[in-house]
Design an enzyme around this catalytic site. Structure first.
Site, PDB file in Angstrom:
ATOM      1  N   GLU A  33       1.044  -1.179  -0.052  1.00  0.00           N
ATOM      2  CA  GLU A  33      -0.105  -0.061  -0.135  1.00  0.00           C
ATOM      3  C   GLU A  33       1.018   1.252   0.042  1.00  0.00           C
ATOM      4  OE1 GLU A  33      -2.834   0.119  -0.746  1.00  0.00           O
ATOM      5  OE2 GLU A  33      -3.602  -1.922  -0.184  1.00  0.00           O
ATOM      6  N   TYR A 116      -6.567   6.406   3.686  1.00  0.00           N
ATOM      7  CA  TYR A 116      -6.446   5.523   2.739  1.00  0.00           C
ATOM      8  C   TYR A 116      -5.988   4.144   3.049  1.00  0.00           C
ATOM      9  CZ  TYR A 116      -5.394   2.290  -0.814  1.00  0.00           C
ATOM     10  OH  TYR A 116      -5.044   1.249  -1.456  1.00  0.00           O
ATOM     11  N   ASP A 134      -9.621   6.011  -2.874  1.00  0.00           N
ATOM     12  CA  ASP A 134      -8.311   6.388  -3.606  1.00  0.00           C
ATOM     13  C   ASP A 134      -8.574   7.041  -5.057  1.00  0.00           C
ATOM     14  OD1 ASP A 134      -9.180   4.155  -5.249  1.00  0.00           O
ATOM     15  OD2 ASP A 134      -7.106   3.508  -5.717  1.00  0.00           O
ATOM     16  N   CYS A 188     -13.164   1.319 -15.598  1.00  0.00           N
ATOM     17  CA  CYS A 188     -13.654   2.712 -15.494  1.00  0.00           C
ATOM     18  C   CYS A 188     -12.467   3.510 -15.641  1.00  0.00           C
ATOM     19  CB  CYS A 188     -14.394   3.143 -14.391  1.00  0.00           C
ATOM     20  SG  CYS A 188     -15.321   4.687 -14.145  1.00  0.00           S
TER      21      CYS A 188
END
Length: 348
Positions: A33, A116, A134, A188
DNA sequence: AATACGGGGCT
DNA sequence: AGCCCAGTATT
């Protein structure tokens, strides 16, 4: 089928196979991350593999030197992430006995871990019901629900976090959070999203209103500042080179570079000579040559660095000089690493 | 509420 | 040239 169920279904058939998907080890998830903050998977992946090999567990990372960590991080950018990574590893070992905190709230105390990342670790490792928001999630939600609130305004951040919470899947938060991010990255996408075969295209507000290319809305264009860097590649009689560490604030903190002479505008030979004379007291036998006739433009998010490398051959013997082959051991910005590479190919 | 902080890939 | 990327910390 609900929004989140459609996302999960799409994920089951379209997810990429990535190494951190097959573990719930908080150390591994945390590492991935941090590396992926503002960084594409394709760019971060090789670094994740390198770090895993060098530091299989948090204790290895904690026991490393910051220099080692920065060296492995070299080229990935946003180097405060590496410094915070190292500091957090030490904290986890020393203050938490080698175990990561297991709640969103506690995770937020770790350096480099914000909303996040705390949500990601808490949900993926500990099944805590925290939605991740995010860049991908902003885009998916803004388009699907037709929200034009700027995603980086204070109210926008709050609004999207709440919306994300309302639509999240509470049965499988671990996969859902990864699913909506993957959906944003693959389906997307920012440019040329694949709306024609999208499982959400019949209920997507942006698609229906022809707003796909206008959402999400983002404010505050970054203005780029020009800077003029003159790097002094100083060689002594043994072809040793001077290197120094960047301290204080600003870019590339704690990384190494050649002695730097920054000027307000493009510099020239006489200015460099003057600077060398007054700052290094060089003798008359010193040879100065410009390595790159055209300025090298190194582009950062907020600044363009117009750079000249000056080769300075002195008749001195440096106490702290570095042999050319040893330069690779130091963590340096890409701008410097590229120059070192050409030096090795052309000069010696 | 703005701004700083890397580097690379895509359009 | 501009935008974006599994954002965070600082001012």
């Amino acid at each position: 089928m609900s929004f989140s169920e459609k996302i999960l279904l799409w994920y089951s058939g379209n997810k990429r196979s990535l190494p951190w998907r097959s573990t719930r080890d908080p150390y591994k998830i945390w590492l991935s991350e941090i590396m992926l903050q503002q960084t594409r998977v394709a760019q971060g992946l090789p670094y994740y593999l390198k770090f895993n090999e060098a530091f299989p567990a948090v204790e290895h990372l904690a026991n490393a030197s910051e220099e080692q960590v920065l060296k492995l991080w070299q080229g990935l950018g946003y180097y405060s992430r590496a410094r915070n990574l190292h500091a957090t590893a030490k904290m986890v070992v020393e203050a938490y006995g080698g175990h990561f905190p297991n709640t969103y709230k506690e995770l937020l105390n770790l350096k480099g871990v914000g909303d996040y990342t705390a949500s990601a670790i808490a949900s993926i490792c500990f099944d805590e019901l925290q939605p991740v928001v995010d860049g991908n999630v902003y885009r998916v939600l803004a388009r699907y629900f037709g929200v034009d609130t700027p995603i980086n305004s204070t109210s926008g951040v709050k609004y999207f976090k709440q919306l994300a919470r309302e639509v999240m899947n509470t049965e499988n938060i671990r996969d859902y959070n990864q699913a909506i991010m993957e959906f944003g990255a693959i389906q997307c996408a920012p440019k040329n999203p694949k709306c024609s075969n999208c499982p959400l295209n019949e209920s997507c507000v942006a698609l229906q209103k022809n707003l796909v290319d206008l959402l999400p809305v983002k404010i505050n264009k970054t203005k780029v500042k020009k800077r003029y860097f003159n790097y002094l590649v100083m060689l002594d009689t043994e072809n040793q080179i001077k290197l120094q560490q960047r301290r204080g604030k600003g870019i590339w903190q704690n990384l190494w570079e050649f002695p730097l002479f920054e000027t307000k505008t493009e510099s020239n030979m006489s200015e460099i000579k003057h600077h060398l004379t007054s700052n290094f007291g060089l003798g008359s036998s010193t040879e100065i040559s410009l390595h790159n006739e055209d300025q090298i433009v190194h582009k950062l998010s907020h600044q363009h660095l117009y750079t000249k490398f000056w080769i300075v051959k002195t008749d001195a013997r440096f106490d702290d000089g570095i042999a050319l082959r040893k330069l690779d051991e130091f963590p340096v910005p890409v701008l410097i690493a590229d120059l070192i590479k050409t030096l090795k190919n052309s000069y010696f």
